[in-house]
Design a protein around this motif. Structure first.
Motif, short mmCIF file in Angstrom:
data_model
loop_
_atom_site.label_atom_id
_atom_site.label_comp_id
_atom_site.label_asym_id
_atom_site.label_seq_id
_atom_site.Cartn_x
_atom_site.Cartn_y
_atom_site.Cartn_z
N ARG A 17 0.84 -1.21 0.00
CA ARG A 17 0.00 0.00 0.00
C ARG A 17 0.87 1.25 0.00
O ARG A 17 0.62 2.20 -0.73
N LEU A 18 1.90 1.24 0.85
CA LEU A 18 2.78 2.40 0.94
C LEU A 18 3.54 2.64 -0.36
O LEU A 18 3.66 3.77 -0.81
N THR A 19 4.05 1.57 -0.96
CA THR A 19 4.85 1.73 -2.17
C THR A 19 3.99 1.98 -3.40
O THR A 19 4.29 2.88 -4.19
N ARG A 20 2.93 1.23 -3.58
CA ARG A 20 2.11 1.34 -4.78
C ARG A 20 1.17 2.54 -4.74
O ARG A 20 1.09 3.31 -5.70
N MET A 67 0.94 5.05 -2.33
CA MET A 67 1.40 6.33 -1.79
C MET A 67 2.76 6.76 -2.34
O MET A 67 3.24 7.84 -2.02
N GLY A 68 3.39 5.90 -3.11
CA GLY A 68 4.65 6.27 -3.75
C GLY A 68 5.85 6.35 -2.82
O GLY A 68 6.84 7.00 -3.14
N VAL A 69 5.77 5.67 -1.68
CA VAL A 69 6.88 5.71 -0.72
C VAL A 69 7.94 4.70 -1.16
O VAL A 69 7.63 3.58 -1.55
N ASN A 70 9.22 5.13 -1.10
CA ASN A 70 10.29 4.19 -1.45
C ASN A 70 10.56 3.26 -0.25
O ASN A 70 10.04 3.48 0.85
N LEU A 71 11.38 2.24 -0.45
CA LEU A 71 11.59 1.23 0.60
C LEU A 71 12.27 1.81 1.84
O LEU A 71 12.01 1.37 2.95
N ILE A 96 8.70 4.34 8.29
CA ILE A 96 7.29 4.33 8.68
C ILE A 96 6.99 3.10 9.54
O ILE A 96 6.32 3.21 10.58
N LEU A 97 7.49 1.94 9.14
CA LEU A 97 7.22 0.72 9.91
C LEU A 97 7.86 0.77 11.30
O LEU A 97 7.27 0.32 12.28
#
Length: 120
Positions: A60-63, A65-69, A75-76
């Motif tokens: 969800r975060l990557t796809r 919201m565009g957040v990188n790893l 965030i985690l």
């Protein structure tokens, strides 16, 4: 058969199929330290329901919201800290409730703050 939320029972191929991702994506998440699947004696990766839910969050975060790893990692970690603080807050609140029910404490409120006085 019912397994606990934390019991690693799902093979990497099954998790990849459930989440519609490539198994290499799961290996990459593990390499980045975002997930830590269980292992059999033969070193086969096994995932729990908790792991799958965490992977869903990563996706969800990557796809979406565009957040990188690297951002996902931060965030985690923050989420884990918040969960720990929520647990501690609940424990302290429960202890405070017990003490106030036993009349061990008096809570005095004014317009500025809450002050806890212990009766001795």
């Amino acid at each position: 058969m019912h397994y606990s939320y934390d019991e690693p029972v799902y093979l990497i191929s099954v998790v990849a199929k459930i989440l519609e991702i490539h198994p290499q994506t799961l290996r990459q998440y593990e390499k980045e330290g975002l997930i830590e699947p269980g292992r059999t004696d033969g070193k086969i990766r096994l995932y729990s329901r908790r792991d799958i839910d965490k992977i869903k969050t990563i996706l969800r975060l990557t796809r979406d919201m565009g957040v990188n790893l690297a951002g996902v990692d931060i965030i985690l970690r923050l989420k884990e800290k918040l969960d720990e603080l929520d647990k501690l807050n609940f424990e302290l609140y429960s202890k405070l409730n017990k003490k106030t029910q036993n009349n061990d404490l008096t809570i005095k409120k004014n317009s500025y703050d809450v002050i806890i006085f212990s009766k001795k």
